[in-house]
Design a protein around this motif. Structure first.
Motif, PDB file in Angstrom:
ATOM      1  N   UNK A  36       0.855  -1.180   0.000  1.00 12.88           N
ATOM      2  CA  UNK A  36       0.000   0.000   0.000  1.00 12.88           C
ATOM      3  C   UNK A  36       0.894   1.234   0.000  1.00 12.88           C
ATOM      4  N   UNK A  37       0.422   2.344  -0.584  1.00 14.07           N
ATOM      5  CA  UNK A  37       1.217   3.582  -0.502  1.00 14.07           C
ATOM      6  C   UNK A  37       1.429   3.973   0.960  1.00 14.07           C
ATOM      7  N   UNK A  38       2.511   4.671   1.207  1.00 20.63           N
ATOM      8  CA  UNK A  38       2.833   5.079   2.575  1.00 20.63           C
ATOM      9  C   UNK A  38       1.748   5.999   3.129  1.00 20.63           C
ATOM     10  N   UNK A  39       1.400   5.772   4.384  1.00 20.30           N
ATOM     11  CA  UNK A  39       0.495   6.641   5.137  1.00 20.30           C
ATOM     12  C   UNK A  39       1.379   7.400   6.127  1.00 20.30           C
ATOM     13  N   UNK A  40       1.635   8.652   5.823  1.00 18.25           N
ATOM     14  CA  UNK A  40       2.569   9.451   6.644  1.00 18.25           C
ATOM     15  C   UNK A  40       2.104   9.570   8.094  1.00 18.25           C
ATOM     16  N   UNK A  41       0.798   9.622   8.325  1.00 23.92           N
ATOM     17  CA  UNK A  41       0.307   9.680   9.711  1.00 23.92           C
ATOM     18  C   UNK A  41       0.702   8.414  10.466  1.00 23.92           C
ATOM     19  N   UNK A  42       0.623   7.276   9.789  1.00 24.73           N
ATOM     20  CA  UNK A  42       0.979   6.003  10.405  1.00 24.73           C
ATOM     21  C   UNK A  42       2.467   5.948  10.733  1.00 24.73           C
ATOM     22  N   UNK A  43       3.319   6.311   9.762  1.00 22.40           N
ATOM     23  CA  UNK A  43       4.763   6.261  10.021  1.00 22.40           C
ATOM     24  C   UNK A  43       5.154   7.272  11.093  1.00 22.40           C
ATOM     25  N   UNK A  44       4.459   8.397  11.152  1.00 21.63           N
ATOM     26  CA  UNK A  44       4.725   9.374  12.219  1.00 21.63           C
ATOM     27  C   UNK A  44       4.367   8.800  13.594  1.00 21.63           C
ATOM     28  N   UNK A  45       3.234   8.069  13.677  1.00 18.61           N
ATOM     29  CA  UNK A  45       2.844   7.428  14.943  1.00 18.61           C
ATOM     30  C   UNK A  45       3.922   6.459  15.421  1.00 18.61           C
ATOM     31  N   UNK A  46       4.576   5.813  14.466  1.00 19.37           N
ATOM     32  CA  UNK A  46       5.610   4.834  14.809  1.00 19.37           C
ATOM     33  C   UNK A  46       6.979   5.483  15.024  1.00 19.37           C
ATOM     34  N   UNK A  47       7.066   6.795  14.813  1.00 20.80           N
ATOM     35  CA  UNK A  47       8.324   7.512  15.036  1.00 20.80           C
ATOM     36  C   UNK A  47       9.386   7.220  13.997  1.00 20.80           C
ATOM     37  N   UNK A  48       8.962   6.905  12.783  1.00 18.87           N
ATOM     38  CA  UNK A  48       9.927   6.581  11.734  1.00 18.87           C
ATOM     39  C   UNK A  48      10.418   7.837  11.025  1.00 18.87           C
ATOM     40  N   UNK A  49      11.605   7.714  10.455  1.00 17.20           N
ATOM     41  CA  UNK A  49      12.218   8.829   9.727  1.00 17.20           C
ATOM     42  C   UNK A  49      12.324   8.448   8.251  1.00 17.20           C
ATOM     43  N   UNK A  50      11.773   9.318   7.374  1.00 18.55           N
ATOM     44  CA  UNK A  50      11.875   9.067   5.938  1.00 18.55           C
ATOM     45  C   UNK A  50      13.295   9.372   5.482  1.00 18.55           C
ATOM     46  N   UNK A  51      13.880   8.420   4.752  1.00 14.12           N
ATOM     47  CA  UNK A  51      15.246   8.568   4.254  1.00 14.12           C
ATOM     48  C   UNK A  51      15.305   8.768   2.745  1.00 14.12           C
ATOM     49  N   UNK A  52      14.311   8.228   2.037  1.00  9.84           N
ATOM     50  CA  UNK A  52      14.352   8.234   0.569  1.00  9.84           C
ATOM     51  C   UNK A  52      12.921   8.230   0.057  1.00  9.84           C
ATOM     52  N   UNK A  53      12.670   8.992  -1.014  1.00 12.25           N
ATOM     53  CA  UNK A  53      11.367   8.965  -1.673  1.00 12.25           C
ATOM     54  C   UNK A  53      11.560   9.246  -3.152  1.00 12.25           C
ATOM     55  N   UNK A  54      10.978   8.401  -3.984  1.00 13.89           N
ATOM     56  CA  UNK A  54      10.918   8.633  -5.428  1.00 13.89           C
ATOM     57  C   UNK A  54       9.627   7.994  -5.915  1.00 13.89           C
ATOM     58  N   UNK A  55       8.707   8.824  -6.337  1.00 17.05           N
ATOM     59  CA  UNK A  55       7.366   8.354  -6.722  1.00 17.05           C
ATOM     60  C   UNK A  55       6.774   7.565  -5.554  1.00 17.05           C
ATOM     61  N   UNK A  56       6.324   6.317  -5.791  1.00 17.39           N
ATOM     62  CA  UNK A  56       5.706   5.505  -4.725  1.00 17.39           C
ATOM     63  C   UNK A  56       6.734   4.774  -3.884  1.00 17.39           C
ATOM     64  N   UNK A  57       7.995   4.879  -4.205  1.00 17.23           N
ATOM     65  CA  UNK A  57       9.035   4.175  -3.453  1.00 17.23           C
ATOM     66  C   UNK A  57       9.474   5.079  -2.304  1.00 17.23           C
ATOM     67  N   UNK A  58       9.392   4.550  -1.085  1.00 17.69           N
ATOM     68  CA  UNK A  58       9.810   5.316   0.092  1.00 17.69           C
ATOM     69  C   UNK A  58      10.522   4.376   1.051  1.00 17.69           C
ATOM     70  N   UNK A  59      11.592   4.866   1.641  1.00 17.69           N
ATOM     71  CA  UNK A  59      12.355   4.080   2.611  1.00 17.69           C
ATOM     72  C   UNK A  59      12.365   4.828   3.937  1.00 17.69           C
ATOM     73  N   UNK A  60      12.020   4.107   4.992  1.00 17.26           N
ATOM     74  CA  UNK A  60      11.965   4.677   6.336  1.00 17.26           C
ATOM     75  C   UNK A  60      12.888   3.904   7.262  1.00 17.26           C
ATOM     76  N   UNK A  61      13.477   4.629   8.185  1.00 16.41           N
ATOM     77  CA  UNK A  61      14.292   4.025   9.246  1.00 16.41           C
ATOM     78  C   UNK A  61      13.379   3.723  10.416  1.00 16.41           C
ATOM     79  N   UNK A  62      13.440   2.495  10.912  1.00 17.78           N
ATOM     80  CA  UNK A  62      12.682   2.087  12.083  1.00 17.78           C
ATOM     81  C   UNK A  62      13.466   2.482  13.314  1.00 17.78           C
ATOM     82  N   UNK A  63      12.811   3.115  14.264  1.00 16.84           N
ATOM     83  CA  UNK A  63      13.483   3.521  15.512  1.00 16.84           C
ATOM     84  C   UNK A  63      13.285   2.503  16.604  1.00 16.84           C
TER      85      UNK A  63
END
Length: 122
Positions: free
Chosen positions: A95-122
């Motif tokens: 599924x496309x990234x839900x920024x509210x969800x990743x924010x709840x989990x405290x993740x940091x976005x490291x990379x984004x290109x179109x639908x590709x996104x990479x987040x660091x898990x804390x």
């Protein structure tokens, strides 16, 4: 888009980012199709792979779906901790990234290109 027949450039760019910017053998979770490609194109391991070639593959597949549903932060945290996930790669088979969800989990976005996104898990 037939991403299972060829690998789109933005996916390859995401793999290149992982290979250049993450520690050796860190664990990445992504969708099932792309998950089997991560060890081929990066120095990373994957939390999920082909269901018949991965230890507890069906269970790990269900855990992947639980995370990428992005509807239960507590369940998602459990999946990440249980599988020792270091990075999440949102991809064409998730599924496309839900920024509210990743924010709840405290993740940091490291990379984004179109639908590709990479987040660091804390």
């Amino acid at each position: 888009m037939y991403y299972n027949m060829y690998i789109p450039k933005q996916v390859m760019n995401g793999f290149a980012y992982l290979d250049a910017n993450t520690p050796q053998e860190s664990i990445v979770m992504t969708g099932g199709y792309m998950g089997v490609l991560i060890p081929s194109f990066t120095h990373n391991k994957t939390a999920n792979g082909h269901p018949t070639m991965t230890f507890d593959g069906l269970q790990k597949g269900q855990e992947m779906y639980t995370y990428f549903a992005q509807s239960d932060a507590a369940a998602a945290k459990n999946v990440l901790a249980k599988n020792h996930v270091d990075y999440i790669m949102y991809n064409l088979d998730t599924n496309p990234v839900d920024e509210n969800f990743t924010n709840k989990l405290g993740m940091k976005k490291l990379f984004q290109e179109d639908r590709i996104a990479i987040y660091k898990v804390n």
